[in-house]
Scaffold this motif. Structure first.
Motif, PDB file in Angstrom:
ATOM      1  N   LEU A  14     -27.156  53.489 -27.636  1.00  0.00           N
ATOM      2  CA  LEU A  14     -25.814  54.075 -27.576  1.00  0.00           C
ATOM      3  C   LEU A  14     -24.798  53.203 -28.321  1.00  0.00           C
ATOM      4  CD1 LEU A  14     -25.873  55.276 -23.862  1.00  0.00           C
ATOM      5  CD2 LEU A  14     -26.197  56.657 -25.939  1.00  0.00           C
ATOM      6  N   ALA A  15     -24.932  51.888 -28.212  1.00  0.00           N
ATOM      7  CA  ALA A  15     -24.021  50.992 -28.944  1.00  0.00           C
ATOM      8  C   ALA A  15     -24.211  51.152 -30.447  1.00  0.00           C
ATOM      9  CB  ALA A  15     -24.249  49.545 -28.531  1.00  0.00           C
ATOM     10  N   ASP A  16     -25.459  51.303 -30.894  1.00  0.00           N
ATOM     11  CA  ASP A  16     -25.714  51.534 -32.318  1.00  0.00           C
ATOM     12  C   ASP A  16     -25.027  52.816 -32.781  1.00  0.00           C
ATOM     13  OD1 ASP A  16     -27.234  49.234 -32.578  1.00  0.00           O
ATOM     14  OD2 ASP A  16     -29.154  50.271 -32.360  1.00  0.00           O
ATOM     15  N   ALA A  17     -25.117  53.854 -31.968  1.00  0.00           N
ATOM     16  CA  ALA A  17     -24.446  55.115 -32.303  1.00  0.00           C
ATOM     17  C   ALA A  17     -22.941  54.913 -32.354  1.00  0.00           C
ATOM     18  CB  ALA A  17     -24.816  56.191 -31.278  1.00  0.00           C
ATOM     19  N   LEU A  18     -22.403  54.163 -31.392  1.00  0.00           N
ATOM     20  CA  LEU A  18     -20.967  53.872 -31.384  1.00  0.00           C
ATOM     21  C   LEU A  18     -20.566  53.163 -32.674  1.00  0.00           C
ATOM     22  CD1 LEU A  18     -18.789  52.502 -28.568  1.00  0.00           C
ATOM     23  CD2 LEU A  18     -18.829  51.344 -30.754  1.00  0.00           C
ATOM     24  N   LEU A  19     -21.365  52.190 -33.110  1.00  0.00           N
ATOM     25  CA  LEU A  19     -21.036  51.453 -34.333  1.00  0.00           C
ATOM     26  C   LEU A  19     -21.004  52.380 -35.539  1.00  0.00           C
ATOM     27  CD1 LEU A  19     -23.135  48.201 -33.783  1.00  0.00           C
ATOM     28  CD2 LEU A  19     -20.675  48.515 -33.453  1.00  0.00           C
ATOM     29  N   ARG A  20     -21.962  53.292 -35.614  1.00  0.00           N
ATOM     30  CA  ARG A  20     -21.975  54.230 -36.747  1.00  0.00           C
ATOM     31  C   ARG A  20     -20.757  55.154 -36.714  1.00  0.00           C
ATOM     32  NH1 ARG A  20     -27.361  54.234 -35.156  1.00  0.00           N
ATOM     33  NH2 ARG A  20     -27.194  56.307 -34.206  1.00  0.00           N
ATOM     34  N   VAL A  21     -20.408  55.640 -35.531  1.00  0.00           N
ATOM     35  CA  VAL A  21     -19.239  56.511 -35.403  1.00  0.00           C
ATOM     36  C   VAL A  21     -17.974  55.719 -35.750  1.00  0.00           C
ATOM     37  CG1 VAL A  21     -17.799  57.830 -33.785  1.00  0.00           C
ATOM     38  CG2 VAL A  21     -20.294  58.056 -33.713  1.00  0.00           C
ATOM     39  N   ALA A  22     -17.868  54.503 -35.229  1.00  0.00           N
ATOM     40  CA  ALA A  22     -16.689  53.679 -35.493  1.00  0.00           C
ATOM     41  C   ALA A  22     -16.548  53.364 -36.976  1.00  0.00           C
ATOM     42  CB  ALA A  22     -16.755  52.387 -34.684  1.00  0.00           C
ATOM     43  N   ALA A  23     -17.664  53.100 -37.646  1.00  0.00           N
ATOM     44  CA  ALA A  23     -17.608  52.773 -39.078  1.00  0.00           C
ATOM     45  C   ALA A  23     -17.161  53.973 -39.893  1.00  0.00           C
ATOM     46  CB  ALA A  23     -18.974  52.282 -39.550  1.00  0.00           C
ATOM     47  N   SER A  24     -17.531  55.158 -39.471  1.00  0.00           N
ATOM     48  CA  SER A  24     -17.183  56.340 -40.264  1.00  0.00           C
ATOM     49  C   SER A  24     -15.860  56.978 -39.840  1.00  0.00           C
ATOM     50  CB  SER A  24     -18.300  57.378 -40.196  1.00  0.00           C
ATOM     51  OG  SER A  24     -18.454  57.851 -38.869  1.00  0.00           O
ATOM     52  N   ARG A  25     -15.493  56.866 -38.558  1.00  0.00           N
ATOM     53  CA  ARG A  25     -14.306  57.565 -38.058  1.00  0.00           C
ATOM     54  C   ARG A  25     -13.216  56.642 -37.543  1.00  0.00           C
ATOM     55  NH1 ARG A  25     -16.187  63.121 -35.763  1.00  0.00           N
ATOM     56  NH2 ARG A  25     -14.011  63.160 -35.163  1.00  0.00           N
ATOM     57  N   GLY A  26     -13.535  55.368 -37.282  1.00  0.00           N
ATOM     58  CA  GLY A  26     -12.589  54.453 -36.655  1.00  0.00           C
ATOM     59  C   GLY A  26     -12.756  54.494 -35.146  1.00  0.00           C
ATOM     60  N   LEU A  27     -12.412  53.402 -34.483  1.00  0.00           N
ATOM     61  CA  LEU A  27     -12.611  53.309 -33.036  1.00  0.00           C
ATOM     62  C   LEU A  27     -11.712  54.233 -32.243  1.00  0.00           C
ATOM     63  CD1 LEU A  27     -13.214  49.521 -32.375  1.00  0.00           C
ATOM     64  CD2 LEU A  27     -14.812  51.386 -32.119  1.00  0.00           C
ATOM     65  N   MET A  28     -10.543  54.520 -32.748  1.00  0.00           N
ATOM     66  CA  MET A  28      -9.648  55.409 -32.006  1.00  0.00           C
ATOM     67  C   MET A  28     -10.264  56.798 -31.852  1.00  0.00           C
ATOM     68  SD  MET A  28      -7.386  53.538 -30.982  1.00  0.00           S
ATOM     69  CE  MET A  28      -6.228  52.252 -31.248  1.00  0.00           C
ATOM     70  N   ASP A  29     -11.115  57.196 -32.792  1.00  0.00           N
ATOM     71  CA  ASP A  29     -11.759  58.501 -32.714  1.00  0.00           C
ATOM     72  C   ASP A  29     -13.096  58.473 -31.986  1.00  0.00           C
ATOM     73  OD1 ASP A  29      -9.726  59.825 -33.962  1.00  0.00           O
ATOM     74  OD2 ASP A  29     -10.675  59.872 -35.928  1.00  0.00           O
ATOM     75  N   VAL A  30     -13.534  57.306 -31.546  1.00  0.00           N
ATOM     76  CA  VAL A  30     -14.787  57.229 -30.801  1.00  0.00           C
ATOM     77  C   VAL A  30     -14.571  57.855 -29.429  1.00  0.00           C
ATOM     78  CG1 VAL A  30     -16.391  55.663 -29.644  1.00  0.00           C
ATOM     79  CG2 VAL A  30     -15.688  55.202 -31.994  1.00  0.00           C
ATOM     80  N   SER A  31     -15.463  58.733 -29.065  1.00  0.00           N
ATOM     81  CA  SER A  31     -15.430  59.332 -27.735  1.00  0.00           C
ATOM     82  C   SER A  31     -16.853  59.385 -27.210  1.00  0.00           C
ATOM     83  CB  SER A  31     -14.844  60.748 -27.790  1.00  0.00           C
ATOM     84  OG  SER A  31     -15.745  61.614 -28.467  1.00  0.00           O
ATOM     85  N   LEU A  32     -16.984  59.598 -25.911  1.00  0.00           N
ATOM     86  CA  LEU A  32     -18.321  59.740 -25.329  1.00  0.00           C
ATOM     87  C   LEU A  32     -19.070  60.874 -26.012  1.00  0.00           C
ATOM     88  CD1 LEU A  32     -17.493  59.309 -21.536  1.00  0.00           C
ATOM     89  CD2 LEU A  32     -18.441  57.617 -23.082  1.00  0.00           C
TER      90      LEU A  32
END
Length: 194
Positions: A14-32
């Motif tokens: 799940l953390a790996d998925a979070l990192l990929r989402v954060a890299a492409s969308r930014g952390l503010m757009d990270v959601s569950l």
């Protein structure tokens, strides 16, 4: 018999998925929901392993730190204080695909931490430990005329963070960043004080 699941492995997935989402969308757009979709699991499963977004963010920082440590432990150990500091700082430069992803996430984490005290505290602690480790190596080198160890450590960490931003932004390439780091390592470890 129910399937055995390794919670740490699942959290790392799940953390790996979070990192990929954060890299492409930014952390503010990270959601569950985004993390779940990227990992190919349900949002409920993400909530099972992480009660809050901040808890998930701090775990992702742990995953990045573990990756850096694993890269440092690959191959022969660096010989001497300067080589050990160089080995550590090179891990923070986006010189390959993995470090580019980590660099993009690092920038996003700093922006996110501006409004999240728990994440900001974690980043401060990580930075303090890194500066202390570098300062100890500079002091251990004992080079005549070397910079003050604490100032050298602060300068080197700040330099690498800035170089990472410039590499990610396309202002300089990785080779230029590495050469710049080499020059500043020389200053930190040997040249006379100004």
């Amino acid at each position: 018999m129910p399937k055995q699941v390794d919670p740490h492995s699942r959290r790392t997935l799940l953390a790996d998925a979070l990192l990929r989402v954060a890299a492409s969308r930014g952390l503010m757009d990270v959601s569950l929901r985004h993390v779940a979709a990227e990992a190919g699991v349900t949002a409920g499963m993400v909530q099972h392993y992480f009660r809050t977004k901040d808890e998930m963010m701090v775990f992702a920082l742990d995953v990045v730190a573990a990756r850096v440590q694993a890269r440092l432990e690959e191959g022969p150990a660096p010989d001497g204080p300067r080589a050990r500091v160089r080995a550590l700082l090179v891990q923070l430069l986006p010189v390959d695909a993995d470090r580019e992803l980590e660099g993009r996430v690092a920038i996003a984490f700093h922006a996110y931490a501006a409004t999240r005290p728990a994440v900001a505290a974690r980043l401060r602690e990580d930075a303090r430990r890194m500066r202390e480790a570098i300062a100890a190596e500079v002091a251990a080198a004992g080079a005549p005329g070397a910079l003050d160890p604490q100032r050298a450590a602060t300068g080197l960490v700040s330099l690498v963070e800035g170089l990472a931003i410039h590499v990610l932004g396309g202002h300089v390439d990785a080779d230029h960043a590495l050469a710049t780091l080499e020059g500043h390592l020389d200053l930190a470890f040997a040249l006379p004080r100004l």
